[in-house]
Write a protein that holds these residues in place. Structure first.
Motif, PDB file in Angstrom:
ATOM      1  N   GLN A  25       0.741  -1.157  -0.082  1.00 56.88           N
ATOM      2  CA  GLN A  25       0.103  -0.095   0.016  1.00 56.88           C
ATOM      3  C   GLN A  25       0.969   1.277  -0.072  1.00 56.88           C
ATOM      4  OE1 GLN A  25      -2.465  -0.548   3.508  1.00 56.88           O
ATOM      5  NE2 GLN A  25      -3.924  -2.100   2.471  1.00 56.88           N
ATOM      6  N   HIS A  26       2.142   1.328   0.467  1.00 53.96           N
ATOM      7  CA  HIS A  26       2.811   2.250   0.681  1.00 53.96           C
ATOM      8  C   HIS A  26       4.158   2.186  -0.127  1.00 53.96           C
ATOM      9  CE1 HIS A  26       0.365   2.425   4.386  1.00 53.96           C
ATOM     10  NE2 HIS A  26       0.427   3.754   4.364  1.00 53.96           N
ATOM     11  N   GLY A  27       4.047   1.343  -0.993  1.00 47.32           N
ATOM     12  CA  GLY A  27       5.145   1.520  -1.939  1.00 47.32           C
ATOM     13  C   GLY A  27       6.588   1.133  -1.202  1.00 47.32           C
ATOM     14  N   LEU A  28       6.656   0.224  -0.345  1.00 48.47           N
ATOM     15  CA  LEU A  28       7.727  -0.125   0.570  1.00 48.47           C
ATOM     16  C   LEU A  28       8.319  -1.315   0.157  1.00 48.47           C
ATOM     17  CD1 LEU A  28       6.622   1.342   3.923  1.00 48.47           C
ATOM     18  CD2 LEU A  28       8.183   2.438   2.275  1.00 48.47           C
ATOM     19  N   ARG A  29       9.407  -1.901   0.393  1.00 46.32           N
ATOM     20  CA  ARG A  29      10.006  -3.056   0.677  1.00 46.32           C
ATOM     21  C   ARG A  29       9.703  -3.980   1.632  1.00 46.32           C
ATOM     22  NH1 ARG A  29      16.046  -1.959  -0.159  1.00 46.32           N
ATOM     23  NH2 ARG A  29      15.346  -0.142   1.094  1.00 46.32           N
ATOM     24  N   ALA A  30       9.603  -5.319   1.374  1.00 49.02           N
ATOM     25  CA  ALA A  30       9.378  -6.189   2.700  1.00 49.02           C
ATOM     26  C   ALA A  30      10.555  -7.252   2.884  1.00 49.02           C
ATOM     27  CB  ALA A  30       8.127  -7.100   2.280  1.00 49.02           C
ATOM     28  N   LEU A  31      10.950  -7.389   4.109  1.00 51.05           N
ATOM     29  CA  LEU A  31      11.976  -8.213   4.451  1.00 51.05           C
ATOM     30  C   LEU A  31      11.429  -9.362   5.111  1.00 51.05           C
ATOM     31  CD1 LEU A  31      15.223  -8.257   4.474  1.00 51.05           C
ATOM     32  CD2 LEU A  31      14.921  -7.506   6.671  1.00 51.05           C
ATOM     33  N   HIS A  32      11.702 -10.562   4.671  1.00 51.67           N
ATOM     34  CA  HIS A  32      11.253 -11.986   5.295  1.00 51.67           C
ATOM     35  C   HIS A  32      12.121 -12.402   6.366  1.00 51.67           C
ATOM     36  CE1 HIS A  32       8.184 -12.037   1.911  1.00 51.67           C
ATOM     37  NE2 HIS A  32       9.180 -11.649   1.156  1.00 51.67           N
ATOM     38  N   ILE A  33      11.508 -12.864   7.377  1.00 50.79           N
ATOM     39  CA  ILE A  33      12.263 -13.506   8.747  1.00 50.79           C
ATOM     40  C   ILE A  33      11.549 -14.562   8.938  1.00 50.79           C
ATOM     41  CG2 ILE A  33      10.859 -11.811  10.358  1.00 50.79           C
ATOM     42  CD1 ILE A  33      13.519 -11.862  11.920  1.00 50.79           C
ATOM     43  N   GLU A  34      12.071 -15.572   9.414  1.00 49.05           N
ATOM     44  CA  GLU A  34      11.670 -17.096   9.879  1.00 49.05           C
ATOM     45  C   GLU A  34      12.543 -17.480  10.895  1.00 49.05           C
ATOM     46  OE1 GLU A  34      10.008 -19.393  10.115  1.00 49.05           O
ATOM     47  OE2 GLU A  34       8.264 -19.298   8.750  1.00 49.05           O
ATOM     48  N   ASP A  35      12.121 -18.634  11.586  1.00 49.53           N
ATOM     49  CA  ASP A  35      13.087 -19.301  12.455  1.00 49.53           C
ATOM     50  C   ASP A  35      14.301 -20.018  11.821  1.00 49.53           C
ATOM     51  OD1 ASP A  35      11.307 -18.564  14.743  1.00 49.53           O
ATOM     52  OD2 ASP A  35      10.151 -20.442  14.264  1.00 49.53           O
ATOM     53  N   GLY A  36      15.272 -19.798  12.462  1.00 50.60           N
ATOM     54  CA  GLY A  36      16.506 -20.382  11.861  1.00 50.60           C
ATOM     55  C   GLY A  36      16.236 -22.145  12.126  1.00 50.60           C
ATOM     56  N   PHE A  37      17.418 -22.914  11.614  1.00 53.52           N
ATOM     57  CA  PHE A  37      17.473 -24.255  11.349  1.00 53.52           C
ATOM     58  C   PHE A  37      17.792 -24.663  13.106  1.00 53.52           C
ATOM     59  CE2 PHE A  37      18.329 -22.469   7.255  1.00 53.52           C
ATOM     60  CZ  PHE A  37      17.302 -22.652   6.786  1.00 53.52           C
ATOM     61  N   LEU A  38      18.588 -24.127  13.648  1.00 50.68           N
ATOM     62  CA  LEU A  38      18.930 -24.296  15.293  1.00 50.68           C
ATOM     63  C   LEU A  38      18.216 -23.066  15.876  1.00 50.68           C
ATOM     64  CD1 LEU A  38      22.830 -24.884  14.811  1.00 50.68           C
ATOM     65  CD2 LEU A  38      20.849 -26.460  15.835  1.00 50.68           C
ATOM     66  N   ARG A  39      17.027 -23.815  16.492  1.00 49.17           N
ATOM     67  CA  ARG A  39      15.797 -22.681  16.921  1.00 49.17           C
ATOM     68  C   ARG A  39      16.054 -22.690  18.476  1.00 49.17           C
ATOM     69  NH1 ARG A  39      11.498 -21.072  19.388  1.00 49.17           N
ATOM     70  NH2 ARG A  39      10.412 -19.512  18.488  1.00 49.17           N
ATOM     71  N   SER A  40      15.944 -23.497  19.112  1.00 50.60           N
ATOM     72  CA  SER A  40      15.549 -23.497  20.681  1.00 50.60           C
ATOM     73  C   SER A  40      15.554 -24.833  21.343  1.00 50.60           C
ATOM     74  CB  SER A  40      14.330 -22.656  21.057  1.00 50.60           C
ATOM     75  OG  SER A  40      13.421 -23.053  20.232  1.00 50.60           O
ATOM     76  N   VAL A  41      15.594 -24.710  22.484  1.00 51.08           N
ATOM     77  CA  VAL A  41      14.922 -26.006  23.223  1.00 51.08           C
ATOM     78  C   VAL A  41      13.710 -26.397  22.963  1.00 51.08           C
ATOM     79  CG1 VAL A  41      15.192 -27.306  25.620  1.00 51.08           C
ATOM     80  CG2 VAL A  41      16.885 -25.667  24.896  1.00 51.08           C
ATOM     81  N   GLY A  42      12.776 -25.483  23.646  1.00 52.94           N
ATOM     82  CA  GLY A  42      11.580 -25.766  23.300  1.00 52.94           C
ATOM     83  C   GLY A  42      10.930 -25.458  22.118  1.00 52.94           C
ATOM     84  N   LEU A  43       9.304 -25.517  22.043  1.00 52.21           N
ATOM     85  CA  LEU A  43       8.659 -25.376  20.816  1.00 52.21           C
ATOM     86  C   LEU A  43       8.599 -23.483  20.765  1.00 52.21           C
ATOM     87  CD1 LEU A  43       6.095 -28.147  21.062  1.00 52.21           C
ATOM     88  CD2 LEU A  43       8.244 -27.792  19.321  1.00 52.21           C
TER      89      LEU A  43
END
Length: 678
Positions: free
Chosen positions: A72-90
């Motif tokens: 809507q504002h003509g901006l770029r989006a940056l995608h982020i996701e959990d890494g492949f070594l994430r954490s102990v728990g869910l």
């Protein structure tokens, strides 16, 4: 510092403003560290700037709203996701220790380019190949995965099987990976067709096991197949991949981990690791993907593409740091049975019991009969032997006690511990029977790496002046002249270490008299136990006559400072003898402490039974390795998770500089005095 993926913003540039519009992302404390090459804006601006970037997490609804706002504002989006070594728990339990950031697209979307897809085919030099191989070895040795809360598979599984991975319905990676619900039926059929007569083990997703989501396989329907077995409980992938003949998946990360384990992988979707010639693909790969090595995929995914935060420091770090920490959690969380009972713990200790038994579910019981039903009982030392009674013979008993590097302040002051010992054979101060520490010292083949680590740890302790309690106090100077200065260390006479570790002499006054008779010309210094000095425990019998048998009584001098100025240390069973040994000070024992009988001390009352159980001579670093590295459990006061003795020392040094909160210290001491025991 996290490694920035190619094509993002360097530290030399003015960091662009990154709009974090999701309330969930704002709660991730490590986000500024993981995205430190951006200027984070945690609110929706009234008027966005043309160079603003909008952060979108995965394919969740908040990400779609963020992408709509950007469009809507003509901006770029940056995608982020959990890494492949994430954490102990869910995800709903633990914040991420790693994320992937992509300025081109989502790595799980095979229909569009992603930054990871561009990183994988990049050539590696020899150093990078070696690092990728080291990561593979560390991953397997550490037995880690994306999530690391689950235990290894128990008995009952076949020696080998074909592993089929289910996923949750609606998982974005399925549609983005060019697959659908029917892909799972085709996958199972192909697995049975290619491996006739082999057990097909179907692993449910953890969120399905917990009841939060639905999977694609119904246990009742699978029961119609003779060789298909459903794993309807949560199992850590490492123990399954280790014994798998082959792994079948649609788009799960478990397929990537199977490649790390060197297993054949059959894909019925197109995840990021598919289409590079490493997997058996059910569909043609995107034309953008060509041949790549496992080292290229590992290096791109774990080094170039992912960003990490050190859970213990809060700073950016590399993959190896997070992998090592997760491996430690995995190892420590599986030491004890999944369910156990604890008996005799006060209310203030119960949270620490749960932390030190992380990975096990602890139930607190009042009586030995109630506790015995679990089969494993945790208790404090030998304090509750009478309450356990006959049930101690039919259950595994794990005895807890303060560790040798404990805290800033006394345990009797209700100060939280950094270390406890958890002994499944006995307890280290009980010389009447074997203990886990005694067995470690008698049987361990200490390799060069462990001894080097022990020497460095000992030097850290000496440089920082660390002792068990690290109390502040006055300074002291040894008297002038050439008289030999002997330190006699007092103890709480009702302490269990006297009851189970003394051999003849059991009173502080008798110890002082024995030292004075043996060394009439020495300058004898006596230091009462800190709990007695603080009024938390009663003094020993006739201990008020101590001044008649020594030259000086020292009350509030820090023990480490005192050790720097004496020539010998004489003890019954006190840990002070071990602390003196670490500083190269001769030690004479009048009892049977854990460090006696190994050729490092002069022992005046060593029994034949103890001699038989301690048959070898140890070096000082072997004693330190067994006592401070292999035997205790350390829990961070920052993360409340398991840590190393080295990091525990660093935390203790910071803690000592800050000191305990005076108001809290007053109330703790008041409560401790009301409830003290003689």
């Amino acid at each position: 510092m996290p490694v920035r993926p190619a094509g993002l913003y360097s530290a030399s540039m003015n960091p662009p403003r990154l709009l974090v519009l999701s309330a969930g992302m704002r709660r991730i404390a490590a986000l500024p560290v993981l995205l430190q090459d951006f200027q984070l804006e945690f609110r929706k601006p009234d008027a966005p700037r043309p160079d603003d970037i909008v952060l979108a997490w995965g394919q969740r609804p908040s990400a779609l709203r963020a992408q709509q706002y950007a469009a809507q504002h003509g901006l770029r989006a940056l995608h982020i996701e959990d890494g492949f070594l994430r954490s102990v728990g869910l995800g709903h339990d633990d914040p991420p220790l790693s994320v992937v950031v992509d300025d081109l697209g989502l790595y799980l979307d095979a229909n569009h380019p992603s930054r990871l897809e561009q990183l994988i085919p990049q050539p590696l030099d020899d150093r990078q190949v070696l690092r990728a191989r080291s990561l593979v070895a560390a991953w397997r040795n550490g037995r880690v995965s994306k999530y690391n809360h689950a235990r290894d598979a128990g008995p009952g599984l076949p020696e080998q099987y074909v592993l089929v991975i289910d996923q949750t319905q609606g998982d974005a990676s399925i549609v983005c990976g060019r697959a659908g619900g029917d892909s799972f039926d085709r996958m199972l059929a192909a697995a049975m067709d290619r491996h006739p007569g082999e057990t097909i083990l179907v692993k449910m997703h953890p969120d399905v096991v917990s009841g939060r989501k639905k999977g694609h396989f119904e246990p009742g329907r699978l029961g119609a197949y003779r060789y298909v077995k459903m794993l309807d409980y949560d199992v850590h992938p490492a123990s399954l991949l280790e014994r798998a003949l082959a792994v079948y998946t649609v788009t799960s990360q478990v397929g990537f981990e199977a490649l790390i384990w060197g297993k054949p992988v059959y894909l019925f979707g197109m995840p990021f690791y598919g289409g590079w010639g490493l997997t058996h693909d059910d569909q043609p790969p995107p034309s953008r993907r060509h041949k790549a090595t496992i080292e290229q995929v590992v290096y791109a995914a774990l080094v170039r593409y992912s960003r990490y935060v050190d859970p213990e420091t809060g700073n950016g770090c590399d993959a190896e740091t997070v992998l090592s920490w997760l491996a430690l959690q995995r190892r420590m969380r599986q030491r004890f049975p999944e369910h156990l009972a604890a008996i005799g713990f006060s209310a203030w200790k119960k949270p620490f019991v749960r932390e030190f038994f992380g990975g096990s579910k602890v139930r607190f019981a009042r009586r030995g009969k109630d506790a015995a039903a679990d089969g494993t009982i945790a208790t404090w030392g030998r304090k509750h032997d009478l309450a356990l009674g006959r049930y101690a013979a039919s259950a595994q008993i794990i005895r807890l006690e303060d560790g040798f590097i404990r805290s800033v302040g006394l345990g009797a002051d209700l100060i939280r511990p950094l270390s406890w010992v958890q002994d499944d054979l006995g307890i280290y101060y009980d010389a009447t029977a074997p203990s886990r520490l005694e067995n470690l010292l008698a049987q361990t083949q200490f390799d060069a790496a462990l001894l080097t680590r022990a020497a460095a740890l000992r030097q850290m302790i000496l440089d920082a002046g660390i002792t068990k309690y690290n109390l502040a106090g006055a300074s002291w100077q040894r008297p002038p002249g050439d008289r030999r200065v002997i330190l006699v260390v007092g103890q709480v006479e009702t302490d269990a270490s006297i009851q189970y570790g003394a051999a003849g002499i059991r009173r502080n006054i008798d110890l002082l008299q024995a030292v004075r008779r043996a060394r009439p010309d020495a300058h004898v210094v006596y230091k009462p136990h800190p709990d007695v000095q603080a009024g938390l425990r009663l003094s020993g019998q006739q201990e008020d006559a101590a001044a008649n048998w020594c030259d000086e009584i020292i009350d509030d001098v820090p023990f480490g400072q005192l050790l720097e100025q004496v020539d010998e240390v004489h003890v019954l069973t006190s840990l002070g003898g071990f602390e003196a040994l670490m500083r190269g000070i001769p030690v004479v024992t009048y009892g049977l402490p854990f460090y006696a009988g190994w050729g490092l001390t002069r022992d005046l009352h060593l029994t034949e039974a103890v001699k038989a159980r301690r048959p070898r001579t140890l070096s000082l670093d072997e004693l330190v390795a067994g006592t401070l590295i292999l035997y205790p459990t350390y829990v961070s006061r920052v993360t409340h998770r398991f840590t190393t003795p080295e990091h525990a020392l660093q935390e203790l040094i910071v803690w000592r500089k800050a000191g305990p909160a005076p108001r809290m210290q007053f109330w703790r001491r008041w409560i401790a005095r009301l409830t003290r025991k003689p």
